[in-house]
Enzyme design. Structure first.
Site, short mmCIF file in Angstrom:
data_model
loop_
_atom_site.label_atom_id
_atom_site.label_comp_id
_atom_site.label_asym_id
_atom_site.label_seq_id
_atom_site.Cartn_x
_atom_site.Cartn_y
_atom_site.Cartn_z
N SER A 183 0.87 -1.22 -0.08
CA SER A 183 0.12 -0.01 -0.04
C SER A 183 0.83 1.29 0.09
O SER A 183 1.82 1.33 -0.84
CB SER A 183 -1.07 -0.04 1.24
OG SER A 183 -1.89 0.71 1.10
N ASP A 447 -8.66 -4.74 -5.72
CA ASP A 447 -8.06 -4.05 -4.55
C ASP A 447 -8.51 -2.70 -4.87
O ASP A 447 -8.42 -1.88 -6.21
CB ASP A 447 -6.43 -4.02 -4.66
CG ASP A 447 -5.95 -2.82 -3.86
OD1 ASP A 447 -6.37 -2.23 -3.07
OD2 ASP A 447 -4.71 -2.74 -4.12
#
Ligand SMILES: *[C@@H]1O[C@H](CO)[C@@H](O)[C@H](O)[C@H]1NC(C)=O
Ligand SMILES: *[C@@H]1O[C@H](CO)[C@@H](O)[C@H](O)[C@H]1NC(C)=O
Ligand SMILES: *[C@@H]1O[C@H](CO)[C@@H](O)[C@H](O)[C@H]1NC(C)=O
Length: 515
Positions: A183, A447
């Site tokens: 991330s 995602d």
């Protein structure tokens, strides 16, 4: 009579207002296993929860400013002399709940196991207990920049003496270092490979949000595309209807909608409609192993299953969806789940600048520290899709509302709503155009952050041998957790591709190798 409670019980919960989820890998607290042995020698090692500290430079541009204490965790369970050092930071959170990333429950530990390496989890500056100053005021946040964080990881690797046998012989000129991130910290991994390529020989970047974007409506695109079709259709229909009611100015109809969600006292229309994103943000905590009981799917079931029958792909339509969504918030308990019984305006309203949420500058408040980076460098405001494009999100949710909140949180820095300087960030670290050596990039189709990664639907970026891009069917950072490979074979394929290429790259390393 006064009774004395421990300070912890008296501390008020500063987090009243709710912010969007931060781009973070999943937590993985250490298991309670009492001791760890080195798999090669059988030596007993300290528990993985042992906290070590490093004196980090406050300002890499001016070392005379001194140092602060940065926390890290390490283990040499799989280590043999000559093996790599595998380092990870969770990024924008206190690092204690990520200490499990030292173990082979994660890709980090799998790399260490395969290559006979040691693992490190390091806390990012301005999070948890790794702070240059005693508060998070605007003056103290002066050194909270992506570049200082990049320089921290480099300076740590170049200078640390690890608390293990031979731990003074593992500087990056003597042992290969592998940097893993997910991330935001995945982006940091890519940024370091671009900006300071000589320290970490190999990078592994999972769900890395490499392109900073102010109006990041694309956050909701993977959700819209991969959620159940009926639920997607009905959320869009319900939102369009609710927006129409608010636009009509019909106060009786507006009150009826607010009351049906338990938000009768929420003052500002954009706070009411914007709060409906909460159900979409639940998507970020999904993983391949989540199962149908996850909160996100409970929400879709509430909208789509009527008298035991599921809606067709087109949904039931706005009328049923709005009513069922309201019931889910009230009698279904969702409002209570997110607000813990607090008054809805206190919890979901974003305009009251007297709330401690905006004024509290005490340490270990990841929302505040991250908001500083949001408002200055990365944006990532999660709002309505552009006009004319299907939207799961109310058209009242616009970046102007997020930029207003930057002023509310940091009035000493911003007199007027700022536009985060993403142009500068993308120029410094190359965003989607990044070219790095020996950087493995892992993404997941479902995602919600995918549209800021190299697998974004906004661009088409080729995978290359030096910078392979592997995409599985996973969610956010799914490939970081070993167990997800056991549930989804496409995630396992990503993990195996990463392990194989890292093995190949590390075989090319020689002492003194940089890049
Ligand atoms: C993880 O490491 C342990 C040793 O701590 C080992 O027993 C286990 O087999 C490893 N798991 C995998 C999936 O390799
Ligand atoms: C409709 O919604 C139900 C309940 O969430 C879900 O199980 C089903 O897969 C959905 N069907 C379609 C066609 O989207
Ligand atoms: C604003 O927040 C403060 C502090 O929590 C509270 O005392 C006050 O009543 C709130 N004002 C309104 C209008 O809700």
């Amino acid at each position: 009579m006064l009774t004395f409670l421990p300070a912890l019980l008296l501390a008020p919960l500063a987090l009243a207002v709710r912010l969007p989820p931060r781009p973070l890998p999943p937590k993985l607290p250490p298991s309670l296993k009492a001791e760890v042995q080195n798999v090669h020698t059988g030596d007993t090692l300290p528990p993985i929860t042992t906290v070590y500290t490093f004196q980090q430079l406050i300002d890499h541009d001016n070392p005379s400013l001194g140092t602060f204490t940065q926390r890290y965790w390490t283990t040499w369970e799989f280590y043999k002399a000559g093996g790599p050092i595998v380092m990870f930071t969770p990024g924008e959170d206190a690092a204690d709940p990520y200490v499990g990333y030292l173990t082979n429950a994660t890709i980090n530990g799998q790399i260490a196991q395969q290559q006979h390496g040691a693992t490190i989890v390091i806390e990012h500056r301005y999070y948890g207990l790794s702070n240059p100053f005693s508060d998070l005021s605007v003056a103290s946040l002066k050194y909270h920049t992506i570049q200082q964080a990049v320089d921290d990881l480099v300076y740590f690797a170049e200078n640390v003496v690890l608390p293990m046998p031979g731990g003074d012989q593992v500087a990056p000129s003597k042992a290969p270092w592998v940097l893993v991130g997910g991330s935001y910290s995945g982006a940091l991994t890519a940024f370091i490979k671009v900006n300071k390529p000589d320290t970490f020989f190999v990078g592994y970047a999972s769900s890395a949000v490499v392109e900073s974007i102010v109006d990041f409506w694309g956050y909701f695109e993977p959700i819209r595309l991969f959620m159940p079709k009926n639920c997607s259709a009905d959320v869009q229909a319900a939102i369009a209807h609710i927006d129409q009611v608010f636009a009509s100015g019909n106060t009786a109809a507006i009150s009826a909608i607010k009351n049906s969600f338990g938000m009768g006292d929420v003052v500002h229309p954009d706070d009411v409609t914007g709060s409906l994103r909460e159900n979409l943000w639940d998507w970020q905590s999904l993983q391949p192993a989540s199962g149908p009981g996850a909160t996100f799917f409970q929400f879709c079931d509430a909208l789509e299953v009527k008298n035991g029958v599921s809606a067709p792909a087109s949904g039931w339509g706005a009328e049923h969806a709005v009513a069922a969504w309201g019931d889910f918030w009230t009698t279904g308990g969702y409002l209570n789940l997110i607000c813990g019984g607090d008054d809805a305006e206190d919890c979901l309203g974003s305009y009251n600048t007297s709330q401690s949420f905006w004024t509290d500058t005490s340490l270990n408040n990841a929302d505040r520290s991250w908001m500083w980076i949001v408002c200055t460098e990365v944006g990532f405001f999660q709002d309505a899709a552009p006009a004319g494009y299907p939207s799961l999100v109310s058209r009242l949710a616009q970046i102007s509302g997020d930029e207003r909140q930057c002023v509310q949180m940091f009035p000493a820095a911003f007199k007027t709503p700022p536009t985060p300087n993403v142009g500068k960030t993308n120029a410094a670290y190359e965003g989607w155009n990044l070219k790095a050596e020996r950087l493995f990039i892992a993404n997941g189709q479902s995602d919600p952050w995918r549209y800021a990664t190299t697998s974004s639907g906004f661009v088409n970026i080729a995978s290359t041998p030096e910078q392979p891009i592997a995409e599985g069917n996973g969610f956010h950072c799914s490939d970081l957790l070993t167990e997800n490979g056991g549930v989804d074979s496409t995630v396992l394929a990503v993990q195996n591709q990463g392990l194989a290429v890292i093995g190949k790259w590390l075989a090319e390393w020689k002492p003194g190798s940089t890049h």
